[in-house]
Design a protein around this motif. Structure first.
Motif, PDB file in Angstrom:
ATOM      1  N   THR A   1      -5.216   3.447 -28.684  1.00 35.80           N
ATOM      2  CA  THR A   1      -4.691   3.898 -29.979  1.00 35.80           C
ATOM      3  C   THR A   1      -5.762   3.837 -31.059  1.00 35.80           C
ATOM      4  O   THR A   1      -5.949   4.791 -31.830  1.00 35.80           O
ATOM      5  N   LEU A   2      -6.485   2.721 -31.131  1.00 34.76           N
ATOM      6  CA  LEU A   2      -7.566   2.604 -32.120  1.00 34.76           C
ATOM      7  C   LEU A   2      -8.690   3.589 -31.828  1.00 34.76           C
ATOM      8  O   LEU A   2      -9.386   4.019 -32.749  1.00 34.76           O
ATOM      9  N   CYS A   3      -8.845   3.952 -30.562  1.00 37.04           N
ATOM     10  CA  CYS A   3      -9.847   4.953 -30.218  1.00 37.04           C
ATOM     11  C   CYS A   3      -9.496   6.292 -30.868  1.00 37.04           C
ATOM     12  O   CYS A   3     -10.352   6.970 -31.446  1.00 37.04           O
ATOM     13  N   LYS A   4      -8.218   6.668 -30.786  1.00 39.56           N
ATOM     14  CA  LYS A   4      -7.780   7.928 -31.400  1.00 39.56           C
ATOM     15  C   LYS A   4      -7.875   7.871 -32.921  1.00 39.56           C
ATOM     16  O   LYS A   4      -8.286   8.835 -33.565  1.00 39.56           O
ATOM     17  N   ILE A   5      -7.492   6.716 -33.492  1.00 40.21           N
ATOM     18  CA  ILE A   5      -7.574   6.574 -34.950  1.00 40.21           C
ATOM     19  C   ILE A   5      -9.026   6.653 -35.418  1.00 40.21           C
ATOM     20  O   ILE A   5      -9.343   7.319 -36.407  1.00 40.21           O
ATOM     21  N   SER A   6      -9.914   5.982 -34.710  1.00 39.38           N
ATOM     22  CA  SER A   6     -11.335   6.016 -35.049  1.00 39.38           C
ATOM     23  C   SER A   6     -11.896   7.437 -34.935  1.00 39.38           C
ATOM     24  O   SER A   6     -12.680   7.875 -35.774  1.00 39.38           O
ATOM     25  N   TYR A   7     -11.468   8.135 -33.897  1.00 37.83           N
ATOM     26  CA  TYR A   7     -11.922   9.513 -33.674  1.00 37.83           C
ATOM     27  C   TYR A   7     -11.530  10.422 -34.838  1.00 37.83           C
ATOM     28  O   TYR A   7     -12.343  11.220 -35.322  1.00 37.83           O
ATOM     29  N   THR A   8     -10.279  10.302 -35.312  1.00 41.21           N
ATOM     30  CA  THR A   8      -9.821  11.182 -36.376  1.00 41.21           C
ATOM     31  C   THR A   8     -10.394  10.781 -37.737  1.00 41.21           C
ATOM     32  O   THR A   8     -10.700  11.648 -38.562  1.00 41.21           O
ATOM     33  N   TYR A   9     -10.577   9.457 -37.973  1.00 42.83           N
ATOM     34  CA  TYR A   9     -11.033   9.038 -39.300  1.00 42.83           C
ATOM     35  C   TYR A   9     -12.478   9.450 -39.583  1.00 42.83           C
ATOM     36  O   TYR A   9     -12.822   9.730 -40.726  1.00 42.83           O
ATOM     37  N   LYS A  10     -13.326   9.476 -38.559  1.00 44.21           N
ATOM     38  CA  LYS A  10     -14.747   9.729 -38.830  1.00 44.21           C
ATOM     39  C   LYS A  10     -14.955  11.074 -39.517  1.00 44.21           C
ATOM     40  O   LYS A  10     -15.869  11.226 -40.330  1.00 44.21           O
ATOM     41  N   TYR A  11     -14.080  12.048 -39.238  1.00 43.57           N
ATOM     42  CA  TYR A  11     -14.178  13.341 -39.910  1.00 43.57           C
ATOM     43  C   TYR A  11     -13.773  13.221 -41.378  1.00 43.57           C
ATOM     44  O   TYR A  11     -14.323  13.908 -42.239  1.00 43.57           O
ATOM     45  N   PHE A  12     -12.799  12.353 -41.646  1.00 45.79           N
ATOM     46  CA  PHE A  12     -12.348  12.147 -43.021  1.00 45.79           C
ATOM     47  C   PHE A  12     -13.479  11.578 -43.876  1.00 45.79           C
ATOM     48  O   PHE A  12     -13.754  12.071 -44.968  1.00 45.79           O
ATOM     49  N   GLY A  13     -14.125  10.536 -43.378  1.00 47.25           N
ATOM     50  CA  GLY A  13     -15.188   9.893 -44.145  1.00 47.25           C
ATOM     51  C   GLY A  13     -16.352  10.819 -44.425  1.00 47.25           C
ATOM     52  O   GLY A  13     -16.900  10.843 -45.538  1.00 47.25           O
ATOM     53  N   PHE A  14     -16.733  11.611 -43.417  1.00 49.33           N
ATOM     54  CA  PHE A  14     -17.848  12.545 -43.586  1.00 49.33           C
ATOM     55  C   PHE A  14     -17.518  13.611 -44.628  1.00 49.33           C
ATOM     56  O   PHE A  14     -18.297  13.873 -45.549  1.00 49.33           O
ATOM     57  N   THR A  15     -16.326  14.233 -44.506  1.00 47.49           N
ATOM     58  CA  THR A  15     -15.956  15.310 -45.416  1.00 47.49           C
ATOM     59  C   THR A  15     -15.758  14.792 -46.835  1.00 47.49           C
ATOM     60  O   THR A  15     -16.095  15.482 -47.803  1.00 47.49           O
ATOM     61  N   ALA A  16     -15.246  13.572 -46.987  1.00 45.03           N
ATOM     62  CA  ALA A  16     -15.066  12.992 -48.324  1.00 45.03           C
ATOM     63  C   ALA A  16     -16.409  12.880 -49.038  1.00 45.03           C
ATOM     64  O   ALA A  16     -16.515  13.189 -50.239  1.00 45.03           O
ATOM     65  N   ASN A  17     -17.437  12.461 -48.338  1.00 42.51           N
ATOM     66  CA  ASN A  17     -18.762  12.378 -48.944  1.00 42.51           C
ATOM     67  C   ASN A  17     -19.286  13.753 -49.347  1.00 42.51           C
ATOM     68  O   ASN A  17     -19.900  13.915 -50.400  1.00 42.51           O
ATOM     69  N   VAL A  18     -19.058  14.752 -48.497  1.00 53.98           N
ATOM     70  CA  VAL A  18     -19.485  16.123 -48.822  1.00 53.98           C
ATOM     71  C   VAL A  18     -18.823  16.586 -50.121  1.00 53.98           C
ATOM     72  O   VAL A  18     -19.480  17.116 -51.018  1.00 53.98           O
ATOM     73  N   VAL A  19     -17.504  16.381 -50.222  1.00 50.82           N
ATOM     74  CA  VAL A  19     -16.754  16.825 -51.399  1.00 50.82           C
ATOM     75  C   VAL A  19     -17.237  16.104 -52.649  1.00 50.82           C
ATOM     76  O   VAL A  19     -17.463  16.727 -53.699  1.00 50.82           O
ATOM     77  N   LEU A  20     -17.415  14.790 -52.574  1.00 52.13           N
ATOM     78  CA  LEU A  20     -17.799  14.009 -53.747  1.00 52.13           C
ATOM     79  C   LEU A  20     -19.204  14.353 -54.233  1.00 52.13           C
ATOM     80  O   LEU A  20     -19.447  14.446 -55.442  1.00 52.13           O
ATOM     81  N   ILE A  21     -20.123  14.547 -53.307  1.00 48.11           N
ATOM     82  CA  ILE A  21     -21.493  14.878 -53.723  1.00 48.11           C
ATOM     83  C   ILE A  21     -21.536  16.288 -54.314  1.00 48.11           C
ATOM     84  O   ILE A  21     -22.285  16.545 -55.268  1.00 48.11           O
ATOM     85  N   ASN A  22     -20.713  17.198 -53.786  1.00 48.87           N
ATOM     86  CA  ASN A  22     -20.589  18.516 -54.424  1.00 48.87           C
ATOM     87  C   ASN A  22     -20.046  18.375 -55.836  1.00 48.87           C
ATOM     88  O   ASN A  22     -20.534  19.036 -56.764  1.00 48.87           O
ATOM     89  N   ALA A  23     -19.026  17.537 -56.009  1.00 51.10           N
ATOM     90  CA  ALA A  23     -18.453  17.329 -57.342  1.00 51.10           C
ATOM     91  C   ALA A  23     -19.481  16.760 -58.301  1.00 51.10           C
ATOM     92  O   ALA A  23     -19.567  17.169 -59.474  1.00 51.10           O
ATOM     93  N   LEU A  24     -20.299  15.816 -57.817  1.00 51.97           N
ATOM     94  CA  LEU A  24     -21.349  15.229 -58.648  1.00 51.97           C
ATOM     95  C   LEU A  24     -22.375  16.280 -59.060  1.00 51.97           C
ATOM     96  O   LEU A  24     -22.789  16.340 -60.226  1.00 51.97           O
ATOM     97  N   SER A  25     -22.763  17.129 -58.127  1.00 50.91           N
ATOM     98  CA  SER A  25     -23.751  18.173 -58.417  1.00 50.91           C
ATOM     99  C   SER A  25     -23.190  19.223 -59.377  1.00 50.91           C
ATOM    100  O   SER A  25     -23.868  19.656 -60.310  1.00 50.91           O
ATOM    101  N   VAL A  26     -21.944  19.642 -59.152  1.00 49.81           N
ATOM    102  CA  VAL A  26     -21.320  20.633 -60.032  1.00 49.81           C
ATOM    103  C   VAL A  26     -21.189  20.073 -61.448  1.00 49.81           C
ATOM    104  O   VAL A  26     -21.470  20.758 -62.437  1.00 49.81           O
ATOM    105  N   ASN A  27     -20.768  18.815 -61.559  1.00 47.96           N
ATOM    106  CA  ASN A  27     -20.621  18.195 -62.871  1.00 47.96           C
ATOM    107  C   ASN A  27     -21.950  18.132 -63.604  1.00 47.96           C
ATOM    108  O   ASN A  27     -22.027  18.391 -64.804  1.00 47.96           O
TER     109      ASN A  27
END
Length: 302
Positions: free
Chosen positions: A79-105
């Motif tokens: 179960t934790l294997c599946k949770i870990s698998y799905t979360y890693k995409y969340f963390g990566f994309t969150a950083n992409v979005v935030l750094i874009n927001a910082l650059s746009v601002n």
């Protein structure tokens, strides 16, 4: 223990210590002391980056370290294997979005220098909510694949020391198209946008901005972007080329995966090197700690 696992463990421990200490310190310095001099919305985005990097360190890097101690074996359950698998995409994309927001601002601040440097609660909430929503799209698709579809199974990849999906039944072109569209629009396109915005910021700083403070602030944004892209793009290009990246004997895959851990701790280092107010605050904090230790030693001696 093999040399590869020893070096991997060493790198993970260094990354973990730097990420936890560095991002915690950034939160303390910005929330309690406002030690980084930027506009308020940029500070809010930096705080969000620090929070997400702390969460990513705990939920992504910690399982990797545990797996390395177990001789590159997953010991945390399916179960934790599946949770870990799905979360890693969340963390990566969150950083992409935030750094874009910082650059746009920062780009908006350059184009409209008379714009209010303040930020409303609505703007702050919008940044955080949009980050969470956009970052959840790929994990939602990954969860669908791992929990609901019979065509995929989540297994542990010894090369990555992470859990990854493995296709067990041919799915046709639909899921492949969905995967590439999501990857391109939520990861590839934002990375290209970052390159474009930062090219503009560098050009603007060189030609129009005469104040050293403004140039320094632009340098901070550019360095944050470059650090993130240099740590993430090798993994992104690898996954786009090979698609399903579950592999148990690929040293290149381990290398590009472990390079991504640089993004967890590089931002605090950039603030320290480039931002004078943050550097001054850090030096003053170090002197206070040193004086406190000296006083304690003197009391003990007496």
């Amino acid at each position: 223990m093999s040399l590869e696992n020893f070096l991997s463990q060493l790198w993970c421990h260094i990354s973990f210590i730097l990420a936890i200490s560095g991002n915690s310190y950034v939160l303390y310095a910005t929330v309690m002391r406002r030690a980084i001099r930027l506009d308020k919305l940029s500070i809010w985005i930096i705080q969000n980056l620090a929070v997400f990097d702390l969460i990513n360190t705990i939920l992504i890097l910690t399982p990797v370290m545990i797996s390395l101690y177990a001789d590159s074996q997953w010991v945390l359950g399916a179960t934790l294997c599946k949770i870990s698998y799905t979360y890693k995409y969340f963390g990566f994309t969150a950083n992409v979005v935030l750094i874009n927001a910082l650059s746009v601002n920062k780009a908006v601040c350059c184009v409209a220098p008379l714009r209010s440097l303040g930020s409303s609660k609505v703007q702050k909430c919008l940044v955080t909510v949009m980050t969470a929503v956009l970052a959840a799209i790929i994990p939602a698709y990954a969860s669908l694949k791992s929990f609901a579809l019979d065509e995929f199974v989540v297994l542990f990849s010894r090369s990555q020391c992470m859990c990854s999906s493995v296709q067990i039944i041919e799915t046709g072109n639909f899921h492949k198209i969905v995967y590439y569209v999501l990857a391109a629009t939520l990861n590839g396109l934002p990375c290209l946008t970052l390159l474009g915005i930062n090219t503009f910021l560098v050009t603007y700083a060189a030609k129009k901005t005469k104040r050293a403070v403004k140039k320094t602030n632009i340098v901070i944004v550019v360095l944050i972007t470059l650090s993130f892209l240099l740590s993430i793009l090798p993994y992104f290009f690898y996954s786009m080329k090979y698609g399903n990246i579950h592999n148990d004997n690929d040293k290149l895959l381990r290398f590009v995966t472990f390079v991504t851990f640089t993004s967890l701790w590089s931002n605090p280092v950039i603030y320290l090197v480039t931002n004078e107010s943050f550097r001054t605050f850090t030096a003053e904090s170090a002197r206070k700690i040193s004086r406190t230790q000296d006083t304690t030693v003197q009391h003990i001696a007496i």
